[in-house]
Structure formats: structure tokens, C-alpha cells
Write a protein that holds these residues in place. Structure first.
Motif, PDB file in Angstrom:
ATOM      1  N   GLY A 193     -20.289 -60.717   8.417  1.00  7.70           N
ATOM      2  CA  GLY A 193     -18.920 -60.262   8.644  1.00  7.70           C
ATOM      3  C   GLY A 193     -18.149 -60.026   7.371  1.00  7.70           C
ATOM      4  N   GLU A 194     -17.593 -61.081   6.785  1.00  6.63           N
ATOM      5  CA  GLU A 194     -16.588 -60.892   5.743  1.00  6.63           C
ATOM      6  C   GLU A 194     -17.162 -60.482   4.391  1.00  6.63           C
ATOM      7  OE1 GLU A 194     -14.971 -64.817   4.071  1.00  6.63           O
ATOM      8  OE2 GLU A 194     -15.915 -65.451   5.947  1.00  6.63           O
ATOM      9  N   LEU A 195     -16.373 -59.711   3.672  1.00  8.04           N
ATOM     10  CA  LEU A 195     -16.590 -59.398   2.264  1.00  8.04           C
ATOM     11  C   LEU A 195     -15.292 -59.744   1.551  1.00  8.04           C
ATOM     12  CD1 LEU A 195     -17.913 -58.100  -0.239  1.00  8.04           C
ATOM     13  CD2 LEU A 195     -17.105 -55.888   0.601  1.00  8.04           C
ATOM     14  N   ASP A 196     -15.328 -60.725   0.662  1.00  4.00           N
ATOM     15  CA  ASP A 196     -14.133 -61.193  -0.027  1.00  4.00           C
ATOM     16  C   ASP A 196     -14.242 -60.905  -1.516  1.00  4.00           C
ATOM     17  OD1 ASP A 196     -13.596 -62.418   2.470  1.00  4.00           O
ATOM     18  OD2 ASP A 196     -14.653 -64.235   1.837  1.00  4.00           O
ATOM     19  N   PHE A 197     -13.148 -60.463  -2.088  1.00  2.95           N
ATOM     20  CA  PHE A 197     -13.041 -60.360  -3.543  1.00  2.95           C
ATOM     21  C   PHE A 197     -11.747 -61.038  -3.938  1.00  2.95           C
ATOM     22  CE2 PHE A 197     -11.194 -58.358  -7.297  1.00  2.95           C
ATOM     23  CZ  PHE A 197     -12.194 -58.640  -8.219  1.00  2.95           C
ATOM     24  N   PHE A 198     -11.812 -61.958  -4.902  1.00  2.00           N
ATOM     25  CA  PHE A 198     -10.601 -62.641  -5.323  1.00  2.00           C
ATOM     26  C   PHE A 198     -10.778 -63.180  -6.735  1.00  2.00           C
ATOM     27  CE2 PHE A 198     -13.315 -65.657  -3.151  1.00  2.00           C
ATOM     28  CZ  PHE A 198     -13.230 -66.836  -3.873  1.00  2.00           C
ATOM     29  N   PHE A 199      -9.655 -63.462  -7.376  1.00  2.00           N
ATOM     30  CA  PHE A 199      -9.729 -64.219  -8.616  1.00  2.00           C
ATOM     31  C   PHE A 199      -8.615 -65.240  -8.649  1.00  2.00           C
ATOM     32  CE2 PHE A 199      -7.748 -60.177  -9.768  1.00  2.00           C
ATOM     33  CZ  PHE A 199      -6.672 -60.515 -10.573  1.00  2.00           C
ATOM     34  N   LEU A 200      -8.936 -66.366  -9.276  1.00  2.00           N
ATOM     35  CA  LEU A 200      -8.075 -67.532  -9.288  1.00  2.00           C
ATOM     36  C   LEU A 200      -7.388 -67.686 -10.634  1.00  2.00           C
ATOM     37  CD1 LEU A 200     -10.485 -70.038  -7.492  1.00  2.00           C
ATOM     38  CD2 LEU A 200      -8.794 -68.504  -6.469  1.00  2.00           C
ATOM     39  N   ASP A 201      -6.390 -68.514 -10.658  1.00  2.00           N
ATOM     40  CA  ASP A 201      -5.632 -68.755 -11.881  1.00  2.00           C
ATOM     41  C   ASP A 201      -6.521 -69.458 -12.906  1.00  2.00           C
ATOM     42  OD1 ASP A 201      -3.786 -69.234 -13.806  1.00  2.00           O
ATOM     43  OD2 ASP A 201      -2.483 -70.499 -12.588  1.00  2.00           O
ATOM     44  N   PRO A 202      -6.794 -68.817 -14.036  1.00  2.00           N
ATOM     45  CA  PRO A 202      -7.671 -69.441 -15.040  1.00  2.00           C
ATOM     46  C   PRO A 202      -6.933 -70.353 -15.998  1.00  2.00           C
ATOM     47  CG  PRO A 202      -7.139 -67.233 -15.716  1.00  2.00           C
ATOM     48  CD  PRO A 202      -6.401 -67.462 -14.416  1.00  2.00           C
ATOM     49  N   GLY A 203      -5.611 -70.438 -15.886  1.00  2.00           N
ATOM     50  CA  GLY A 203      -4.857 -71.258 -16.828  1.00  2.00           C
ATOM     51  C   GLY A 203      -4.812 -70.628 -18.198  1.00  2.00           C
ATOM     52  N   ASP A 204      -4.775 -71.458 -19.214  1.00  2.00           N
ATOM     53  CA  ASP A 204      -4.653 -70.962 -20.591  1.00  2.00           C
ATOM     54  C   ASP A 204      -5.908 -70.250 -21.064  1.00  2.00           C
ATOM     55  OD1 ASP A 204      -2.132 -72.037 -20.692  1.00  2.00           O
ATOM     56  OD2 ASP A 204      -2.795 -73.924 -21.607  1.00  2.00           O
ATOM     57  N   GLU A 205      -7.041 -70.450 -20.386  1.00  2.00           N
ATOM     58  CA  GLU A 205      -8.295 -69.863 -20.850  1.00  2.00           C
ATOM     59  C   GLU A 205      -8.266 -68.335 -20.806  1.00  2.00           C
ATOM     60  OE1 GLU A 205     -11.359 -71.468 -18.475  1.00  2.00           O
ATOM     61  OE2 GLU A 205     -10.975 -73.546 -19.035  1.00  2.00           O
ATOM     62  N   VAL A 206      -7.450 -67.762 -19.926  1.00  2.00           N
ATOM     63  CA  VAL A 206      -7.434 -66.306 -19.797  1.00  2.00           C
ATOM     64  C   VAL A 206      -7.016 -65.638 -21.097  1.00  2.00           C
ATOM     65  CG1 VAL A 206      -5.057 -66.161 -18.999  1.00  2.00           C
ATOM     66  CG2 VAL A 206      -6.676 -64.396 -18.326  1.00  2.00           C
ATOM     67  N   ALA A 207      -6.173 -66.319 -21.879  1.00  2.00           N
ATOM     68  CA  ALA A 207      -5.735 -65.718 -23.139  1.00  2.00           C
ATOM     69  C   ALA A 207      -6.887 -65.592 -24.120  1.00  2.00           C
ATOM     70  CB  ALA A 207      -4.624 -66.564 -23.744  1.00  2.00           C
ATOM     71  N   LEU A 208      -7.918 -66.424 -23.941  1.00  2.00           N
ATOM     72  CA  LEU A 208      -9.055 -66.375 -24.846  1.00  2.00           C
ATOM     73  C   LEU A 208     -10.038 -65.287 -24.448  1.00  2.00           C
ATOM     74  CD1 LEU A 208      -9.693 -70.213 -25.206  1.00  2.00           C
ATOM     75  CD2 LEU A 208      -8.452 -68.712 -26.766  1.00  2.00           C
ATOM     76  N   ASN A 209     -10.318 -65.186 -23.178  1.00  2.00           N
ATOM     77  CA  ASN A 209     -11.314 -64.218 -22.720  1.00  2.00           C
ATOM     78  C   ASN A 209     -11.044 -63.832 -21.276  1.00  2.00           C
ATOM     79  OD1 ASN A 209     -13.499 -62.605 -22.241  1.00  2.00           O
ATOM     80  ND2 ASN A 209     -15.040 -64.162 -22.636  1.00  2.00           N
TER      81      ASN A 209
END
Length: 529
Positions: A193-209
Motif C-alpha cells: 500500500g503506502e509509499l512514504d517520503f519524509f525527512f526529520l529535523d537533523p538539528g545542528d548537524e544539517v549546517a555541516l552536511n
């Protein structure tokens, strides 16, 4: 000057046209004094299709009658005439906006692709039990993905589409057959049935990569292990390497009923009887799979989407910053675009969209929390403040396009020269003009390596032992000496023999370049650094 005026006018129109789209909340500098409105609309889509589609096809026919006929036939096969009525009701207050709508279809056209897709049976998103709402940046789910895929396969198997496509690979049963892989029998039965795409809060790490942020894709499965193996087989068939053998060498770890394997090239893959999960952040995936107390409330339907405004804005700001580092020439443009859109995201708490099927169509709802009208107004203020910068960058971009266009013509001429000269290139690039490969010379005279002169060039050749030029790099200088590509070091400018790409951290004024032959490998190494 007229181009500038038109550009500014277009931006203003786009901004103003959005002012009535959502709710608002007053703040300092907010012109919205009061907002409390309701509206109801009902449209006859059949009349609109009858009026607009023939006229649109006539416009296409003026350019290409054959394309117009194919386009008309495709619309008929899709079933655009199945659209019947749409009703909507919107409510707006200062900080809350909702829209409920209902689309009905003509039952006489129930066999068309559009009718069947819009009346897809509703389903659920069961994986949401692993997800906490306060961690979500964006979440999108198709509740009944195998049904959609089955409808697409049905459509592709119709005689008209097979005839249009020409070389479509089908087997004796008329099914799409990709070298022995038949999606209808080899893939559909494994999808639940389902196909999900999502992204979660990475915190401060997102600023690095940002590219290592916790993105996830989830496929509901009737047998997750078989689905994984089938997808790996497909990847191997398409030249993607033997991932199955590689995965077999990775020791699995069990997390919350999932078999998880961390991939050597980044990311992770997890599988259970019910799901196949692919993600970019192994540590976050472990936490996700181990938690079954998530509070993300995903209603049943055919599609649902959710965006957390502030988190999405912060994430996009990091992505834009990374894009600016990867393409310095576009950094200023990405910066002002993000600063403008950031204003909107700062005024949106969240947006939620839901589609559900009905017996004869679909119904949907859109909800936005936050002072969006104020955000759109503030976007316009920000835009007007930045218009002088935007216009100046547009002029620079237009000039940059001139440089790239000129070197593209030289690159094409070099390839044509090589075809006529046993794969070798000219000893002097001006031979292209002398031998008629170029009608006129697009550059200024040649300049020594690393010595900037606007519209000048430097030609580096790679001769073989017989003196034949088997590779080249042609640099074109433009703009200013302290901008553009960083391709020179003090050593490689002074060295004798074939030139070697290098970088010392200082731009050299090279606005564009072309290359071929044995120069392909060093240039690729340069870009990979």
C-alpha cells in the motif's frame, strides 16, 4: 530597460496575486487590520474543458499540427473530459486558513485513466506509528501506491499507447517486460500500500552536511525481504552493480523488528516483513525504527502531505548555503532567494493537505496555521528592498550566458575538427577559424596562463609522442580577475609541458572552459576534489 520593467512587474504581480491565498496575524509593520472571511465556489468543469481545450490545441496546431493531434488524442485517452464539477469552501481568519473541496467526475468516463486514478481506494499510513510529529520537517505519503502503479501499467499496455511508444518492451501477454522483469507480476504483488517520503529535523548537524540529513523512503510490503531482493535485482539489471552481493557481506543488526544494514557508501537500508526503509542517516534510522510510540496522525486517504514551516525554512536555508558553496557563481542569487522565502516560512506554523477518494471523484482539505498573508506582504517588502541587487545580478547573469554561449560554439567546432582529423585537435585553436569550423572568432587574443583579460583565452594542449594533439583545455576569461574558477597554481603556470589543473584557493577570472580527449580524466579529477 523594458526587460527590467517587465521583470519587476512580473514579480510584483506574483506577490500581489498571493495576498488573498491564506490567513494572517498582525505584527509590527503588518498592514492587515482585520481578516475574517468565507467563500463558496462551484464550477462546471465540463464547460471549462469544452471551452479551453480546443483553443489550447489550436494554439499547438499553429506550431505543429502533428503534435497537436497527438496531444488531443492523449488528452482523450487520459480522460480530461471526465472532469465534471468542483465545489470549494474556504475560511480565513488572522492566523488560520482552511479550504475544503469536492471534485466529481462523469460516470460515463469511468474507464479513463483520470477517473480511475482519482477514485483510487483509500488506504492508511501505518508506518506513522514510528514518527513523532515534532521531529517532522516534511512528510508526504501515497496511501495506495500499488494501485497507482497498476493503473499506469494498464495505461501503458493499451494498444494506442503501445503504438505511440513504438519500441515499448512488452511480452506475449502485452505486459511491460524490462529484460525479464515484469512489474505487474514481479513487483506489484510485493507492495502492500503506502509509499512514504519524509525527512526529520537533523538539528545542528544539517549546517555541516545537508545531504546527510535524515531523509527516508518507506515502501509498505507484503514481504519486505522479497521486495528488497527484487529491487536489488532490478538495480543490478540496469547496470547498478551487484548490490545484493554487497549487502550479503554486511553484518545486519536487529532494531525493533527490522534488519538494518549500514551501507558503505552512505545511508542505511532496513527491512521487516511489512516494510522496506531506505534512509540517509543510520543513527536517526535506528531511533526511528525502535520507536513505535510516534504521534504523527496521518488520516486515511489517497495522499497526505505535511510541512513544518520554520523547520522547513531552516533546512532550505542550509541547502541553499551548501548550493552556494558548490557553485560560488550562483551563491548571491541563492542567498537572496532564500532570504525572501524565509520570510514566508517564518510566518507559517504548518501546512497540511489531504486527498480522499469518493464514489465519483475525490474530496480534499488544505489547512494552514500561521499569519500567511502577513508573510506574503513581508516577502514583497523584502523583494522590493533587494530589487536593485536582483537586477544587477540579472545583468551579470545575462553577460555570463554570452560567455558560455561563445565557448559552447568553440567546443562544437573542436569536436567537428576532431572528427575530420582522426580524433586529433588543432595545435592552435585559431585553426578553427582558418579551416572554416567557425564563421567568426568569438574571443579576444590569447593570454598567458593565469593572466586575466576579459574575453581572452588560454589554450592548453596535450600532444602525444608524435606531436599530435590528443587532448585540450580551453579557458575563457571574463567578468573580473578575482572571480570565476580557481584553476591555476603558481607551479602549474610556470611548469613546462602539459598543463595540470590545480587550485590555490583564489579565483582566476576563468568564467568558462571546454575540454576533450585525454584532458577528460584530469578535469574530472579536478571536479571531484
Amino acid at each position: 530597460m523594458s526587460t527590467r520593467i517587465h521583470f519587476v512587474a512580473l514579480l510584483l504581480i506574483l506577490m500581489l496575486s498571493g495576498l488573498g491565498a491564506a490567513a494572517a496575524a498582525q505584527e509590527a509593520g503588518d498592514p492587515v487590520i482585520r481578516l475574517d472571511s468565507r467563500s463558496k465556489v462551484e464550477l462546471d468543469l465540463g464547460i471549462m474543458m469544452d471551452d479551453l481545450l480546443p483553443r489550447f490545441i489550436d494554439v499547438v496546431a499553429e506550431e505543429d499540427p502533428e503534435d497537436a493531434e497527438m496531444f488531443r488524442h492523449m488528452l482523450e485517452l487520459i480522460g480530461m473530459d471526465a472532469l465534471d464539477r468542483i465545489k470549494s469552501e474556504t475560511k480565513q481568519t488572522r492566523d488560520h486558513s482552511t479550504c475544503e473541496f469536492e471534485l466529481t467526475l462523469d460516470p460515463e468516463r469511468s474507464e479513463t485513466l483520470l477517473y480511475r486514478m482519482l477514485t483510487t481506494p483509500n488506504g492508511s499510513c501505518d508506518f506513522a506509528r514510528h514518527v513523532s510529529r515534532d521531529e517532522v520537517v516534511m512528510f508526504v505519503t501515497l496511501h495506495n501506491f500499488p494501485h497507482y502503479l497498476g493503473l499506469v501499467l494498464d495505461f501503458m499496455a493499451t494498444p494506442e499507447i503501445v503504438e505511440m511508444a513504438g519500441d515499448m518492451p512488452v511480452n506475449a501477454e502485452g505486459e511491460l517486460d524490462l529484460g525479464g522483469f515484469v512489474p505487474r507480476t514481479d513487483l506489484l504483488p510485493l507492495l502492500s500500500g503506502e509509499l512514504d517520503f519524509f525527512f526529520l529535523d537533523p538539528g545542528d548537524e544539517v549546517a555541516l552536511n545537508p545531504m546527510a540529513a535524515p531523509y527516508f523512503m518507506v515502501l509498505g510490503a507484503t514481504d519486505g525481504f522479497a521486495l528488497r531482493d527484487r529491487i536489488l535485482e532490478i538495480a543490478a539489471m540496469s547496470g547498478g552493480g551487484d548490490f545484493g552481493a554487497m549487502l550479503g557481506e554486511i553484518e545486519p543488526e536487529m532494531v525493533g523488528g527490522f534488519e538494518l544494514k549500514v551501507l558503505p557508501f552512505g545511508g542505511a537500508l532496513a527491512v521487516s516483513e511489512d516494510y522496506l526503509v531506505i534512509g540517509m542517516a543510520p543513527d536517526k534510522m535506528r531511533d526511528l525504527l525502535a520507536d513505535r510510540d510516534g504521534d504523527l496522525d496521518v488520516p486515511d486517504g489517497i495522499e497526505w502531505a505535511y510541512i513544518d514551516g520554520p523547520k522547513y525554512g531552516a533546512y532550505m536555508e542550509s541547502i541553499m548555503a551548501m548550493a552556494g558553496m558548490m557553485a560560488p557563481e550562483d551563491a548571491a542569487e541563492t542567498a537572496w532567494m532564500m532570504e525572501i522565502y524565509d520570510v514566508l516560512f517564518d510566518h507559517m506554523e504548518y501546512e497540511e493537505i489531504l486527498y480522499r477518494s469518493t464514489d465519483d471523484g475525490l474530496e480534499g482539505s488544505i489547512e494552514v496555521r500561521g499569519p500567511i498573508m502577513t508573510g506574503m506582504y513581508k516577502m514583497m517588502v523584502e523583494l522590493l528592498d533587494k530589487l536593485p541587487l536582483i537586477m544587477a545580478m540579472q545583468e551579470d547573469k545575462d553577460e555570463g550566458n554570452d560567455y558560455r554561449s561563445a565557448i559552447m560554439h568553440v567546443d562544437e567546432a573542436m569536436m567537428a575538427y576532431a572528427v575530420d582529423h582522426d580524433g586529433y585537435y588543432p595545435a592552435a585553436v585559431t585553426e578553427l577559424l582558418e579551416e572554416g569550423y567557425l564563421e567568426k572568432w568569438p574571443f579576444q587574443p590569447e593570454t598567458p596562463a593565469g593572466v586575466f583579460a576579459d574575453w581572452a583565452y588560454t589554450y592548453h594542449t596535450y600532444p602525444d609522442e608524435h606531436g599530435n594533439i590528443e587532448g585540450y583545455i580551453l579557458f575563457l576569461y571574463g567578468g573580473s580577475a578575482d572571480a570565476g574558477y580557481d584553476v591555476y597554481t603558481e607551479e602549474n603556470v610556470a611548469a613546462e609541458g602539459p598543463y595540470e589543473l590545480g587550485a590555490d584557493g583564489m579565483p582566476d577570472g576563468v568564467v568558462s572552459f571546454c575540454y576533450d580527449g585525454v584532458a577528460l580524466e584530469p578535469v574530472q579529477e579536478f571536479f571531484n576534489q
